[in-house]
Every structure is written in C-alpha cells, then in structure tokens.
Design a protein around this motif. Sequence first.
Motif, mmCIF file in Angstrom:
data_model
loop_
_atom_site.group_PDB
_atom_site.id
_atom_site.type_symbol
_atom_site.label_atom_id
_atom_site.label_comp_id
_atom_site.label_asym_id
_atom_site.label_seq_id
_atom_site.Cartn_x
_atom_site.Cartn_y
_atom_site.Cartn_z
ATOM 1 N N GLU A 9 -6.190 -4.907 4.586
ATOM 2 C CA GLU A 9 -5.172 -4.293 5.434
ATOM 3 C C GLU A 9 -5.241 -2.766 5.371
ATOM 4 O OE1 GLU A 9 -1.468 -5.957 4.180
ATOM 5 O OE2 GLU A 9 -1.798 -7.863 5.239
ATOM 6 N N THR A 10 -5.615 -2.230 4.208
ATOM 7 C CA THR A 10 -5.779 -0.775 4.076
ATOM 8 C C THR A 10 -6.907 -0.285 4.981
ATOM 9 O OG1 THR A 10 -4.990 -0.775 1.781
ATOM 10 C CG2 THR A 10 -6.317 1.108 2.492
ATOM 11 N N ASN A 11 -8.039 -0.973 4.946
ATOM 12 C CA ASN A 11 -9.173 -0.588 5.796
ATOM 13 C C ASN A 11 -8.814 -0.690 7.278
ATOM 14 O OD1 ASN A 11 -10.728 -0.148 3.528
ATOM 15 N ND2 ASN A 11 -11.663 -2.160 3.568
ATOM 16 N N LEU A 12 -8.047 -1.725 7.630
ATOM 17 C CA LEU A 12 -7.650 -1.904 9.029
ATOM 18 C C LEU A 12 -6.728 -0.772 9.479
ATOM 19 C CD1 LEU A 12 -7.652 -3.664 11.572
ATOM 20 C CD2 LEU A 12 -5.709 -4.923 10.620
ATOM 21 N N LEU A 13 -5.789 -0.398 8.617
ATOM 22 C CA LEU A 13 -4.851 0.676 8.959
ATOM 23 C C LEU A 13 -5.575 2.010 9.085
ATOM 24 C CD1 LEU A 13 -1.895 1.610 9.365
ATOM 25 C CD2 LEU A 13 -1.755 1.925 6.880
ATOM 26 N N ILE A 14 -6.478 2.287 8.155
ATOM 27 C CA ILE A 14 -7.189 3.563 8.151
ATOM 28 C C ILE A 14 -8.145 3.668 9.342
ATOM 29 C CG2 ILE A 14 -8.792 5.027 6.862
ATOM 30 C CD1 ILE A 14 -5.936 4.821 5.727
ATOM 31 N N SER A 15 -8.734 2.532 9.739
ATOM 32 C CA SER A 15 -9.747 2.564 10.795
ATOM 33 C C SER A 15 -9.182 2.968 12.149
ATOM 34 C CB SER A 15 -10.433 1.196 10.908
ATOM 35 O OG SER A 15 -9.505 0.203 11.310
ATOM 36 N N ASN A 16 -7.874 2.789 12.368
ATOM 37 C CA ASN A 16 -7.292 3.170 13.670
ATOM 38 C C ASN A 16 -5.981 3.948 13.509
ATOM 39 O OD1 ASN A 16 -5.647 1.112 12.785
ATOM 40 N ND2 ASN A 16 -5.578 0.030 14.728
ATOM 41 N N PHE A 17 -5.886 4.735 12.443
ATOM 42 C CA PHE A 17 -4.640 5.440 12.173
ATOM 43 C C PHE A 17 -4.326 6.503 13.223
ATOM 44 C CE2 PHE A 17 -7.517 8.510 10.289
ATOM 45 C CZ PHE A 17 -6.886 9.724 10.488
ATOM 46 N N THR A 18 -5.356 7.046 13.895
ATOM 47 C CA THR A 18 -5.101 8.094 14.890
ATOM 48 C C THR A 18 -4.354 7.556 16.109
ATOM 49 O OG1 THR A 18 -7.300 7.707 15.842
ATOM 50 C CG2 THR A 18 -7.093 9.471 14.212
ATOM 51 N N ILE A 22 3.645 8.436 13.201
ATOM 52 C CA ILE A 22 3.880 8.771 11.795
ATOM 53 C C ILE A 22 4.788 7.750 11.120
ATOM 54 C CG2 ILE A 22 4.972 10.481 10.272
ATOM 55 C CD1 ILE A 22 3.963 12.654 12.147
ATOM 56 N N GLU A 23 5.830 7.312 11.795
ATOM 57 C CA GLU A 23 6.759 6.346 11.206
ATOM 58 C C GLU A 23 6.057 5.045 10.842
ATOM 59 O OE1 GLU A 23 10.969 4.048 12.299
ATOM 60 O OE2 GLU A 23 10.106 5.527 13.680
ATOM 61 N N PHE A 24 5.206 4.569 11.744
ATOM 62 C CA PHE A 24 4.465 3.331 11.484
ATOM 63 C C PHE A 24 3.530 3.502 10.295
ATOM 64 C CE2 PHE A 24 0.732 0.613 12.086
ATOM 65 C CZ PHE A 24 1.323 -0.627 12.229
ATOM 66 N N LEU A 25 2.832 4.635 10.236
ATOM 67 C CA LEU A 25 1.919 4.883 9.125
ATOM 68 C C LEU A 25 2.653 4.892 7.787
ATOM 69 C CD1 LEU A 25 -0.495 7.671 10.442
ATOM 70 C CD2 LEU A 25 -1.098 5.344 9.781
ATOM 71 N N ARG A 26 3.793 5.562 7.751
ATOM 72 C CA ARG A 26 4.556 5.634 6.499
ATOM 73 C C ARG A 26 5.061 4.251 6.094
ATOM 74 N NH1 ARG A 26 5.422 10.628 4.659
ATOM 75 N NH2 ARG A 26 5.384 12.423 6.087
ATOM 76 N N GLN A 28 3.839 1.154 6.978
ATOM 77 C CA GLN A 28 2.737 0.292 6.566
ATOM 78 C C GLN A 28 2.141 0.765 5.239
ATOM 79 O OE1 GLN A 28 1.645 -2.598 8.183
ATOM 80 N NE2 GLN A 28 3.568 -2.277 9.253
ATOM 81 N N GLY A 29 2.049 2.069 5.077
ATOM 82 C CA GLY A 29 1.516 2.610 3.838
ATOM 83 C C GLY A 29 2.381 2.251 2.639
ATOM 84 N N GLN A 30 3.696 2.328 2.810
ATOM 85 C CA GLN A 30 4.601 1.989 1.714
ATOM 86 C C GLN A 30 4.500 0.512 1.357
ATOM 87 O OE1 GLN A 30 6.434 4.282 -0.046
ATOM 88 N NE2 GLN A 30 6.685 2.533 -1.421
ATOM 89 N N GLU A 31 4.335 -0.337 2.354
ATOM 90 C CA GLU A 31 4.185 -1.775 2.091
ATOM 91 C C GLU A 31 2.910 -2.046 1.287
ATOM 92 O OE1 GLU A 31 4.316 -3.855 5.781
ATOM 93 O OE2 GLU A 31 6.437 -3.406 6.169
ATOM 94 N N LEU A 32 1.838 -1.343 1.606
ATOM 95 C CA LEU A 32 0.591 -1.508 0.864
ATOM 96 C C LEU A 32 0.745 -1.018 -0.579
ATOM 97 C CD1 LEU A 32 -1.970 -0.343 3.589
ATOM 98 C CD2 LEU A 32 -1.616 -2.669 2.766
ATOM 99 N N VAL A 33 1.393 0.125 -0.752
ATOM 100 C CA VAL A 33 1.609 0.667 -2.100
ATOM 101 C C VAL A 33 2.479 -0.286 -2.916
ATOM 102 C CG1 VAL A 33 2.716 2.525 -3.411
ATOM 103 C CG2 VAL A 33 1.286 3.077 -1.432
ATOM 104 N N ASP A 34 3.526 -0.836 -2.306
ATOM 105 C CA ASP A 34 4.400 -1.792 -3.007
ATOM 106 C C ASP A 34 3.624 -3.032 -3.435
ATOM 107 O OD1 ASP A 34 6.523 -0.084 -2.686
ATOM 108 O OD2 ASP A 34 7.340 -1.107 -0.922
ATOM 109 N N GLN A 68 -2.621 12.375 4.150
ATOM 110 C CA GLN A 68 -3.561 13.128 4.985
ATOM 111 C C GLN A 68 -3.615 12.533 6.389
ATOM 112 O OE1 GLN A 68 -4.753 15.875 3.943
ATOM 113 N NE2 GLN A 68 -5.959 16.365 5.756
ATOM 114 N N CYS A 69 -3.512 11.220 6.480
ATOM 115 C CA CYS A 69 -3.468 10.570 7.798
ATOM 116 C C CYS A 69 -2.248 11.040 8.585
ATOM 117 C CB CYS A 69 -3.425 9.051 7.643
ATOM 118 S SG CYS A 69 -4.963 8.318 7.072
ATOM 119 N N VAL A 70 -1.111 11.133 7.908
ATOM 120 C CA VAL A 70 0.116 11.604 8.557
ATOM 121 C C VAL A 70 -0.060 13.035 9.042
ATOM 122 C CG1 VAL A 70 2.528 12.233 8.131
ATOM 123 C CG2 VAL A 70 1.653 10.041 7.314
ATOM 124 N N ALA A 71 -0.689 13.878 8.209
ATOM 125 C CA ALA A 71 -0.923 15.274 8.596
ATOM 126 C C ALA A 71 -1.823 15.355 9.831
ATOM 127 C CB ALA A 71 -1.556 16.039 7.432
#
Length: 299
Positions: A9-18, A22-26, A28-34, A68-71
């Motif tokens: 799921e991390t690779n999938l999120l990173i592959s199309n993060f652009t 920002i809200e979606f990235l944060r 999904q990112g928090q769910e992965l970290v949890d 960095q993705c958010v930035a």
Amino acid sequence: RELSKVSTETNLLISNFTAQNIEFLRQQGQELVDAVRRNLAKSTVVEAEELQSVLEQFIKALQSLLEQCVAIVRILEYIATIDVQLEQHLLQLEDMVSEKMLMLALQGTSGEAFSLEQLVSMIPEYKNFHSQLNIQLIKSNQANAGLQAVENTYEDAILALFVDFKAALGVLATSGREFEEIERELQQDILAYQQEVVTLHQAMRIFQEHLAQLQQVQAQVAQEMTQIDAAVSHATKNIRQQATSSIRASRTLILSFSLVIFLILIIAGYYALRMIRPLTSLARTANQLAEGDISSTPT
C-alpha cells in the motif's frame, strides 16, 4: 502478512501521490504508520529486537517521505494556480489584439495594423509554449515521482522553454503602450512559474533521497521477516517432530500397560480358579451330606 500489505500500500500511494490532495495523503500516510506501529508493538511482545529496530527506522523513513510528498503536492497546487493565471493572461492578450485589429481595420489605419501582424502571429506560439510547459511538467512529475530511478528529470527542457517564452514576449514591447501592462503580467507569471519549477525539482531530488532510504529499510524489513518466517517454520517442524515422537511414545506406553494388565488379568483368573475349585468341591460335598449321602468326600 500485515507488513507485506503495508509495504504494498505504501508503494501504491507513493507511485501516484502527485494526483492526490494533501488531506488524503496525510490520512493514508497516518493509517500506514499506525499499521507499522501495531506490528512494532507485537514485535516488542515477542522480543524481536532486530525487527523492532528496523520497524522504527521504517516509520521514520515513511514519515519523512510522506512529508516530502505533501510539500511537493503543495508546490504543484501553487504551480497549477500560476498556470491558470498564465492561461487567463494569454486569453486576455488574444482579446486585446483582436479588438485592436478590429479597431484599426474600422479606422483604416493600415500602418499600425501591419505592426500588430507580428504579435498576431506570435499568439499561437505563446499558446504552444504554454502547452509544451504543461506536457514537459507532466513528464517530469511522472519521472521524478515514481518508484524507479530517475534517468531524465526534464528540468533543463522546461527551463529552456521559459527562456524562449520570455524572449518571444519581446514582440509586445514594439506593439504599443496598451500592451505594456499585459506584457509585465505575463513576464511575472513566467518568472513565478520558473521559480516554482526550480523549487519543485529541488523537492523532487529530496523525495528521491527519502524514497531510496525507505526502499532500503523495506528490504531490511523483508529480510527480517524472511528470517522470522524461517525460524517459525523450523520451530514448527521441531514441534511437529516432538509431537509425533510423544504420540509414538504414548502409544508404546499404552500398549505396554495394556499387555501388563492383560497378563495380570490372566494370572488373577488362574489363581481365582484355583481358589474357587476347593470351595466348590466342599459345597457339593455338603449338599450330598445334607441329602443323606454319607459316602461323599471332598475332592
């Protein structure tokens, strides 16, 4: 298994993060970290120190990469705003030129109309510059924001387009004072656009560094999980062998006890018969004496 899912799921999120906000990235990112933290808690319970260390590194690398993705998404949103503004100014320029040409035609002023012909011929060129900028920027995002190594960042091609675009706007300076304001606005748009593109590619380079770190940690996590799986498989095999041995030993013990008990029963039956036989004889003799047969004797 959950860590493999998190990695996918991390690779999938990173592959199309652009393409995300920002809200979606944060979120999904928090769910992965949890999810990784839950596995970290499990590794603490089973005292897998090496896995704990690697998972902590994974969390840090993932958080840094997501920030960095958010930035980058924030920069892309600002570039999109500038792009819309540039497009509006180009449309405004086109309208101004059309109105100027119509007015000169009505006035019959062919001299000034001739001076605008160059500007009229440049408007499609301006639009082409704008289209090429969008195309090259899309290619740049696809190249830099992917999971593969970057071979061409397209940064040089985009910056060269800006240089040519600004040079082409010089025609406006010879087209009349009424075009001075729109020229200044277009120049400002292109300058802001150029600065943000430079900032974007700097951010993309940092993104690639964070991505390399994350991929390195992902490989370490996979290696640790492989070792743990191998250890679990080995332990399971030993447990099965021990269980099989215990079952066989139990079966042998039960069979031995059964044989002993069977022998004891045979021996007890034999001695019981030997003890009962004299008593039976005495009972028969007693019955005969009671019937008056005094000739009967115990056998």
